[in-house]
Design an enzyme around this catalytic site. Structure first.
Site, short mmCIF file in Angstrom:
data_model
loop_
_atom_site.label_atom_id
_atom_site.label_comp_id
_atom_site.label_asym_id
_atom_site.label_seq_id
_atom_site.Cartn_x
_atom_site.Cartn_y
_atom_site.Cartn_z
N GLU A 101 0.84 -1.20 0.00
CA GLU A 101 0.00 0.00 0.00
C GLU A 101 0.87 1.25 0.00
O GLU A 101 1.99 1.23 0.51
CB GLU A 101 -0.87 0.01 1.27
CG GLU A 101 -2.23 -0.64 1.09
CD GLU A 101 -3.23 0.29 0.41
OE1 GLU A 101 -2.83 1.23 -0.32
OE2 GLU A 101 -4.43 0.08 0.60
N ASP A 105 -4.69 4.61 6.14
CA ASP A 105 -5.30 5.73 6.85
C ASP A 105 -6.31 5.14 7.84
O ASP A 105 -5.94 4.71 8.93
CB ASP A 105 -5.94 6.63 5.79
CG ASP A 105 -6.51 7.92 6.33
OD1 ASP A 105 -6.27 8.23 7.50
OD2 ASP A 105 -7.20 8.62 5.58
N LYS A 133 -0.90 6.37 9.12
CA LYS A 133 -1.36 7.44 10.02
C LYS A 133 -1.94 6.76 11.26
O LYS A 133 -3.12 6.41 11.28
CB LYS A 133 -2.43 8.28 9.33
CG LYS A 133 -1.94 9.10 8.13
CD LYS A 133 -3.11 9.83 7.47
CE LYS A 133 -2.66 10.68 6.30
NZ LYS A 133 -3.82 11.18 5.53
N PHE A 154 -3.00 15.41 5.44
CA PHE A 154 -3.06 14.93 4.07
C PHE A 154 -1.70 15.11 3.37
O PHE A 154 -1.05 16.14 3.51
CB PHE A 154 -4.15 15.69 3.29
CG PHE A 154 -4.49 15.03 1.99
CD1 PHE A 154 -5.29 13.90 1.97
CD2 PHE A 154 -3.99 15.51 0.80
CE1 PHE A 154 -5.60 13.26 0.77
CE2 PHE A 154 -4.28 14.89 -0.40
CZ PHE A 154 -5.09 13.76 -0.41
N ILE A 155 -1.28 14.07 2.64
CA ILE A 155 -0.03 14.14 1.89
C ILE A 155 -0.27 13.84 0.41
O ILE A 155 -1.30 13.26 0.05
CB ILE A 155 1.04 13.18 2.46
CG1 ILE A 155 0.54 11.72 2.46
CG2 ILE A 155 1.46 13.60 3.86
CD1 ILE A 155 1.59 10.70 2.89
N ASP A 161 -2.34 10.92 -4.59
CA ASP A 161 -2.95 12.04 -5.30
C ASP A 161 -3.79 12.93 -4.40
O ASP A 161 -4.26 12.53 -3.34
CB ASP A 161 -3.88 11.52 -6.40
CG ASP A 161 -5.14 10.84 -5.84
OD1 ASP A 161 -4.99 9.96 -4.98
OD2 ASP A 161 -6.25 11.21 -6.24
N ARG A 167 0.30 12.65 -8.44
CA ARG A 167 0.87 11.31 -8.30
C ARG A 167 2.29 11.21 -8.85
O ARG A 167 3.08 10.38 -8.44
CB ARG A 167 0.01 10.28 -9.05
CG ARG A 167 -1.34 10.01 -8.44
CD ARG A 167 -1.92 8.74 -9.02
NE ARG A 167 -3.36 8.61 -8.81
CZ ARG A 167 -3.92 8.10 -7.72
NH1 ARG A 167 -3.18 7.66 -6.73
NH2 ARG A 167 -5.22 8.01 -7.62
P1 IMP Z 1 -8.06 3.93 4.04
O1 IMP Z 1 -8.98 2.94 3.41
O2 IMP Z 1 -8.78 5.01 4.79
O3 IMP Z 1 -6.98 3.28 4.91
O4 IMP Z 1 -7.37 4.73 2.88
C1 IMP Z 1 -6.42 4.14 2.13
C2 IMP Z 1 -6.24 4.82 0.78
O5 IMP Z 1 -6.68 6.18 0.77
C3 IMP Z 1 -4.75 4.85 0.46
O6 IMP Z 1 -4.35 3.68 -0.20
C4 IMP Z 1 -4.64 6.09 -0.38
O7 IMP Z 1 -4.87 5.77 -1.73
C5 IMP Z 1 -5.73 7.01 0.14
N1 IMP Z 1 -5.18 7.98 1.11
C6 IMP Z 1 -5.23 7.93 2.45
N2 IMP Z 1 -4.62 9.00 3.02
C7 IMP Z 1 -4.14 9.75 2.00
C8 IMP Z 1 -3.39 10.98 1.94
O8 IMP Z 1 -3.01 11.64 2.95
N3 IMP Z 1 -3.09 11.42 0.69
C9 IMP Z 1 -3.46 10.76 -0.45
N4 IMP Z 1 -4.16 9.62 -0.43
C10 IMP Z 1 -4.51 9.11 0.78
MG MG Z 2 -4.18 3.45 -2.20
#
Ligand code: IMP
Ligand code: MG
Length: 177
Positions: A101, A105, A133, A154-155, A161, A167
């Protein structure tokens, strides 16, 4: 130097050099852990394409690889619904799988991925992520390889992206508040 992506300003956060160093360390760690077995790396598109590329280049053993595609983000907000856009095209039965991954998040994407893999009875599923995170992560799935633990901001860049943009930036930037 600050950069602008669409309507937001970002500041430098993790350099290309730092990323390569950590991925090299993790590649070696995985090689040791595989104990001579051949892993299947599964990149999660779109965000992980740079991580997969740079990690496998530093992996000094045999490996197989493929990609799956999931999407959960709209703009800068995680949505609870995770959609599978491209499924698994490789037989992972009795194999050691390492999911790669870009960032974990909330962990919603991981839960969906685990379900997808459990249907195929792999020997083992490990998780590797470039960024985590910890403040946002609410699931109890173990993360085996984490390159960077970061604050809950956010990054963008290095595959990640902001609303489809950024990206291609070769290093990681963090949103400026
Ligand atoms: P999750 O399902 O909330 O864990 O989110 C995972 C996906 O969200 C990651 O694989 C990223 O593609 C996207 N994502 C999460 N945080 C960020 C961020 O800070 N910047 C950009 N994409 C993010
Ligand atoms: Mg992703």
């Amino acid at each position: 130097m600050e950069i602008q992506v669409l309507d937001k300003t970002f500041v430098p956060f993790i350099s290309e050099k730092q990323i390569q160093e950590r991925l090299g360390e993790i590649a070696n760690e995985i090689l040791r852990d595989m104990n001579g077995e051949i892993p299947i790396f599964i990149g999660v598109l779109n965000g992980s394409f740079m991580v997969v590329s740079d990690l496998v280049k530093q992996y000094k053993g045999s490996c197989e690889m493929s990609f799956v595609k999931m999407a959960s983000y709209i703009g800068t907000q995680s949505s609870n619904q995770v959609n599978q856009l491209l499924g698994l095209d490789i037989d992972v039965t009795d194999r050691r799988v390492i999911i790669i991954e870009d960032i974990v998040d909330t962990g919603n994407t991981l839960v969906a991925l685990k379900k997808l893999f459990e249907q195929q009875r792999p020997k083992e599923v490990r998780i590797c992520t470039l960024c985590l995170k910890p403040e946002a992560y609410t699931k109890d799935i173990k993360l085996d390889y984490v390159a960077f633990e970061i604050e809950n901001k956010f990054i963008v860049g290095y595959g990640m992206d902001y609303d489809k943009h950024g990206r291609n930036i070769p290093e990681i930037y963090q949103i400026k508040e």
